[in-house]
Design a protein around this motif. Structure first.
Motif, PDB file in Angstrom:
ATOM      1  N   GLN A  40      39.242  37.028  38.357  1.00 57.36           N
ATOM      2  CA  GLN A  40      40.303  37.909  37.868  1.00 57.36           C
ATOM      3  C   GLN A  40      40.868  37.365  36.550  1.00 57.36           C
ATOM      4  O   GLN A  40      41.060  38.111  35.589  1.00 57.36           O
ATOM      5  CB  GLN A  40      41.410  38.020  38.920  1.00 57.36           C
ATOM      6  CG  GLN A  40      42.511  38.990  38.561  1.00 57.36           C
ATOM      7  CD  GLN A  40      43.620  38.971  39.596  1.00 57.36           C
ATOM      8  OE1 GLN A  40      44.200  37.921  39.881  1.00 57.36           O
ATOM      9  NE2 GLN A  40      43.916  40.136  40.164  1.00 57.36           N
ATOM     10  N   LYS A  41      41.109  36.060  36.493  1.00 55.26           N
ATOM     11  CA  LYS A  41      41.618  35.433  35.264  1.00 55.26           C
ATOM     12  C   LYS A  41      40.591  35.520  34.145  1.00 55.26           C
ATOM     13  O   LYS A  41      40.931  35.793  32.996  1.00 55.26           O
ATOM     14  CB  LYS A  41      41.985  33.974  35.525  1.00 55.26           C
ATOM     15  CG  LYS A  41      43.224  33.806  36.358  1.00 55.26           C
ATOM     16  CD  LYS A  41      43.533  32.358  36.609  1.00 55.26           C
ATOM     17  CE  LYS A  41      44.724  32.200  37.525  1.00 55.26           C
ATOM     18  NZ  LYS A  41      45.015  30.803  37.822  1.00 55.26           N
ATOM     19  N   LEU A  42      39.339  35.302  34.489  1.00 55.38           N
ATOM     20  CA  LEU A  42      38.267  35.379  33.496  1.00 55.38           C
ATOM     21  C   LEU A  42      38.155  36.792  32.934  1.00 55.38           C
ATOM     22  O   LEU A  42      38.051  36.986  31.722  1.00 55.38           O
ATOM     23  CB  LEU A  42      36.949  34.955  34.139  1.00 55.38           C
ATOM     24  CG  LEU A  42      35.749  34.795  33.225  1.00 55.38           C
ATOM     25  CD1 LEU A  42      35.955  33.598  32.304  1.00 55.38           C
ATOM     26  CD2 LEU A  42      34.500  34.602  34.047  1.00 55.38           C
ATOM     27  N   LEU A  43      38.217  37.796  33.809  1.00 53.65           N
ATOM     28  CA  LEU A  43      38.143  39.189  33.364  1.00 53.65           C
ATOM     29  C   LEU A  43      39.360  39.574  32.536  1.00 53.65           C
ATOM     30  O   LEU A  43      39.241  40.284  31.541  1.00 53.65           O
ATOM     31  CB  LEU A  43      38.005  40.123  34.568  1.00 53.65           C
ATOM     32  CG  LEU A  43      36.701  40.028  35.349  1.00 53.65           C
ATOM     33  CD1 LEU A  43      36.789  40.840  36.636  1.00 53.65           C
ATOM     34  CD2 LEU A  43      35.522  40.462  34.510  1.00 53.65           C
ATOM     35  N   ALA A  44      40.536  39.092  32.922  1.00 50.61           N
ATOM     36  CA  ALA A  44      41.753  39.386  32.162  1.00 50.61           C
ATOM     37  C   ALA A  44      41.659  38.777  30.766  1.00 50.61           C
ATOM     38  O   ALA A  44      42.062  39.392  29.785  1.00 50.61           O
ATOM     39  CB  ALA A  44      42.987  38.858  32.897  1.00 50.61           C
ATOM     40  N   GLY A  45      41.093  37.568  30.671  1.00 46.50           N
ATOM     41  CA  GLY A  45      40.905  36.935  29.365  1.00 46.50           C
ATOM     42  C   GLY A  45      39.924  37.695  28.509  1.00 46.50           C
ATOM     43  O   GLY A  45      40.119  37.866  27.306  1.00 46.50           O
TER      44      GLY A  45
END
Length: 113
Positions: free
Chosen positions: A102-107
């Motif tokens: 989720q953090k990777l996709l948000a970045g």
């Protein structure tokens, strides 16, 4: 040779996955657009109905087959009551791997804008 991991963390699988993901900056498992969409809305524990309503989906079977089961099978989402999968109290939450993705996709979304 000493491992850079606490043996208790390894046995309980608490932080090992997160640490592994930190060292693989380019990690990006292939997930369907539906699973990405599901990850984008999850911030806590949700019932199936709450997730469906948040995603504005009416067909429960489609939601289960296209969104929920692929996310669970990929290890991105887990049941709060794994021993009672059909419980009316069942909720779903992101796993550590799901949170990392989720953090990777948000970045990645921030980088595009």
């Amino acid at each position: 040779m000493n491992l850079p991991v606490n043996i208790n963390d390894l046995l309980t699988a608490r932080t090992v996955e997160w640490e592994r993901l930190e060292f693989k900056a380019g990690w990006n498992p292939e997930v369907t657009p539906e699973v990405k969409r599901l990850l984008n809305v999850m911030t806590g524990d949700y019932s199936r109905k709450e997730l469906q309503e948040t995603l504005e989906l009416k067909d429960a079977e489609h939601f289960r087959k296209a969104y929920l089961l692929p996310a669970i099978n990929a290890g991105l989402v887990e049941m709060t009551l794994p021993d009672k999968p059909k419980s009316r109290l069942q909720k779903y939450r992101l796993t550590e791997t799901g949170l990392a993705l989720q953090k990777l996709l948000a970045g990645a979304i921030r980088e595009k804008t």
